[in-house]
Each structure stands twice: as structure tokens, then as C-alpha cells.
Motif scaffolding. Structure first.
Motif, PDB file in Angstrom:
ATOM      1  N   UNK A  99       0.827  -1.202   0.000  1.00  0.00           N
ATOM      2  CA  UNK A  99       0.000   0.000   0.000  1.00  0.00           C
ATOM      3  C   UNK A  99       0.863   1.255   0.000  1.00  0.00           C
ATOM      4  N   UNK A 100       1.942   1.266   0.758  1.00  0.00           N
ATOM      5  CA  UNK A 100       2.844   2.420   0.762  1.00  0.00           C
ATOM      6  C   UNK A 100       3.426   2.662  -0.623  1.00  0.00           C
ATOM      7  N   UNK A 101       3.843   1.598  -1.277  1.00  0.00           N
ATOM      8  CA  UNK A 101       4.396   1.702  -2.634  1.00  0.00           C
ATOM      9  C   UNK A 101       3.329   2.233  -3.604  1.00  0.00           C
ATOM     10  N   UNK A 102       2.095   1.768  -3.450  1.00  0.00           N
ATOM     11  CA  UNK A 102       0.989   2.225  -4.286  1.00  0.00           C
ATOM     12  C   UNK A 102       0.731   3.722  -4.061  1.00  0.00           C
ATOM     13  N   UNK A 103       0.760   4.148  -2.804  1.00  0.00           N
ATOM     14  CA  UNK A 103       0.561   5.566  -2.486  1.00  0.00           C
ATOM     15  C   UNK A 103       1.683   6.433  -3.062  1.00  0.00           C
ATOM     16  N   UNK A 104       2.919   5.952  -2.987  1.00  0.00           N
ATOM     17  CA  UNK A 104       4.045   6.705  -3.547  1.00  0.00           C
ATOM     18  C   UNK A 104       3.895   6.845  -5.058  1.00  0.00           C
ATOM     19  N   UNK A 105       3.516   5.769  -5.729  1.00  0.00           N
ATOM     20  CA  UNK A 105       3.332   5.837  -7.184  1.00  0.00           C
ATOM     21  C   UNK A 105       2.229   6.827  -7.537  1.00  0.00           C
ATOM     22  N   UNK A 106       1.165   6.830  -6.765  1.00  0.00           N
ATOM     23  CA  UNK A 106       0.067   7.772  -6.999  1.00  0.00           C
ATOM     24  C   UNK A 106       0.550   9.207  -6.778  1.00  0.00           C
ATOM     25  N   UNK A 107       1.306   9.423  -5.700  1.00  0.00           N
ATOM     26  CA  UNK A 107       1.847  10.751  -5.406  1.00  0.00           C
ATOM     27  C   UNK A 107       2.722  11.236  -6.552  1.00  0.00           C
ATOM     28  N   UNK A 108       3.558  10.357  -7.085  1.00  0.00           N
ATOM     29  CA  UNK A 108       4.439  10.745  -8.185  1.00  0.00           C
ATOM     30  C   UNK A 108       3.622  11.136  -9.414  1.00  0.00           C
ATOM     31  N   UNK A 109       2.557  10.427  -9.663  1.00  0.00           N
ATOM     32  CA  UNK A 109       1.686  10.750 -10.782  1.00  0.00           C
ATOM     33  C   UNK A 109       1.007  12.110 -10.575  1.00  0.00           C
ATOM     34  N   UNK A 110       0.559  12.361  -9.360  1.00  0.00           N
ATOM     35  CA  UNK A 110      -0.052  13.664  -9.036  1.00  0.00           C
ATOM     36  C   UNK A 110       0.979  14.788  -9.166  1.00  0.00           C
ATOM     37  N   UNK A 111       2.194  14.543  -8.702  1.00  0.00           N
ATOM     38  CA  UNK A 111       3.256  15.544  -8.800  1.00  0.00           C
ATOM     39  C   UNK A 111       3.563  15.854 -10.264  1.00  0.00           C
ATOM     40  N   UNK A 159      12.623  12.184  -7.566  1.00  0.00           N
ATOM     41  CA  UNK A 159      12.802  12.883  -8.838  1.00  0.00           C
ATOM     42  C   UNK A 159      11.693  12.391  -9.748  1.00  0.00           C
ATOM     43  N   UNK A 160      10.934  13.327 -10.267  1.00  0.00           N
ATOM     44  CA  UNK A 160       9.734  13.018 -11.040  1.00  0.00           C
ATOM     45  C   UNK A 160      10.051  13.224 -12.533  1.00  0.00           C
ATOM     46  N   UNK A 161      10.293  12.150 -13.264  1.00  0.00           N
ATOM     47  CA  UNK A 161      10.579  12.307 -14.685  1.00  0.00           C
ATOM     48  C   UNK A 161       9.314  12.653 -15.459  1.00  0.00           C
ATOM     49  N   UNK A 162       9.440  13.395 -16.551  1.00  0.00           N
ATOM     50  CA  UNK A 162       8.258  13.680 -17.367  1.00  0.00           C
ATOM     51  C   UNK A 162       7.745  12.389 -17.997  1.00  0.00           C
ATOM     52  N   UNK A 163       6.492  12.403 -18.391  1.00  0.00           N
ATOM     53  CA  UNK A 163       5.922  11.194 -19.017  1.00  0.00           C
ATOM     54  C   UNK A 163       6.507  10.934 -20.368  1.00  0.00           C
TER      55      UNK A 163
END
Length: 163
Positions: A99-111, A159-163
């Protein structure tokens, strides 16, 4: 990003934007966290996640259905300016299920959607290994700030890479 459902463990987990009525549940999750037991208890003893906080920040909850209905399993809060993952908690009984990993992935997408290329995290000491495992890079140390936080804390950056 809207809610997203992902199978984690036996039941699907939905991530959705937090709403004001989640405030008490999020506060209980923070105050009841086993990661803040013992010497760390003072850091969350009076902590409150209020409706105003939820409204001001990008706060999302991971929800799983059980016999009693929807149950909040974890949440995060992303502050956009300056970019920081302010809170990330997973209920003690739900840890180890991704769940933590899922939340981090979601946060990165929101960022990414908000145009951010980096997100800072001032980590709780017991969470340091978790942030390493989910791809955050250690960038420094936040010095103790007694009496609120009487210990140094590791600082990370996603670090949030562009899509």
C-alpha cells in the motif's frame, strides 16, 4: 488523477482524494501509528489532520472494503509549494501489502500532473529504508527541532521524470 483501483493482497485498494469527513480517521491513523511508539510518541501525540488541511493540500487515501464497509488503509499528503510529501502513513495492520508503494506511485503521478520535477521528503527515522526501496534519493539531514522533534531526520527527494 482520479481514483485508481489496484489489487494489493486479497482485496482491491482504491486511491481517492480525501474529503473533510476523512479527517478523524486520518488523525487516528497518525496518532495510532506503531512507527511513532515509544520515544517517537511525542511527535504525533497532539497531531491533527483537519478538514482545512485536507482541503489545502493534495491529500489522498487508500481505501479497502471489509465487512464493515470502506476502511482507510493509508494516506499521503502532497504540498505543491514548495513541493513536499508532507505525510505518508499506512495503517499498522495493512503494512507489508504494497500500500505504501501504491501511495508513492500515486503521489508521483499527481506531482507530474502538477508540473513538479522533484518532491522533498523529511523522513521519520523508521521509514528511511522504505523511502530507499521506493526510489527516493537521500539528499541531506533535517536537524532536530526540540521539543517538537528532538532527533535528526533524513531528507529524501523523489525525482519526477516527465511522461
Amino acid at each position: 488523477m482520479s481514483s485508481r483501483t489496484s489489487p494489493v493482497g486479497r482485496r482491491p485498494i482504491t486511491i481517492r482524494r480525501a474529503v473533510a469527513r476523512d479527517a478523524k480517521r486520518l488523525t487516528r491513523l497518525v496518532r495510532g501509528s506503531g512507527a511513532y511508539a515509544g520515544k517517537y510518541a511525542s511527535a504525533v501525540a497532539g497531531y491533527r489532520v483537519g478538514p482545512d488541511y485536507i482541503e489545502a493540500h493534495h491529500t489522498h487515501v487508500a481505501v479497502g472494503a471489509d465487512e464493515q464497509g470502506d476502511r482507510v488503509l493509508g494516506f499521503y499528503s502532497l504540498v505543491l509549494a514548495p513541493p513536499e510529501l508532507d505525510l505518508l502513513f499506512v495503517a499498522d495492520e495493512a503494512q507489508g501489502r504494497g500500500i505504501g508503494r501504491l501511495l508513492v506511485a500515486h503521489m508521483q503521478s499527481e506531482a507530474r500532473a502538477a508540473g513538479l520535477d522533484r518532491v522533498k521528503v523529511v523522513s521519520h527515522l523508521p521509514a528511511e529504508d522504505f523511502y530507499h526501496r521506493v526510489g527516493a534519493v537521500r539528499t541531506g539531514t533535517a536537524l532536530a527541532n526540540p521539543p517538537a522533534v528532538p532527533w535528526d531526520r533524513p531528507v529524501f527527494e523523489f525525482r519526477i521524470p516527465p511522461e
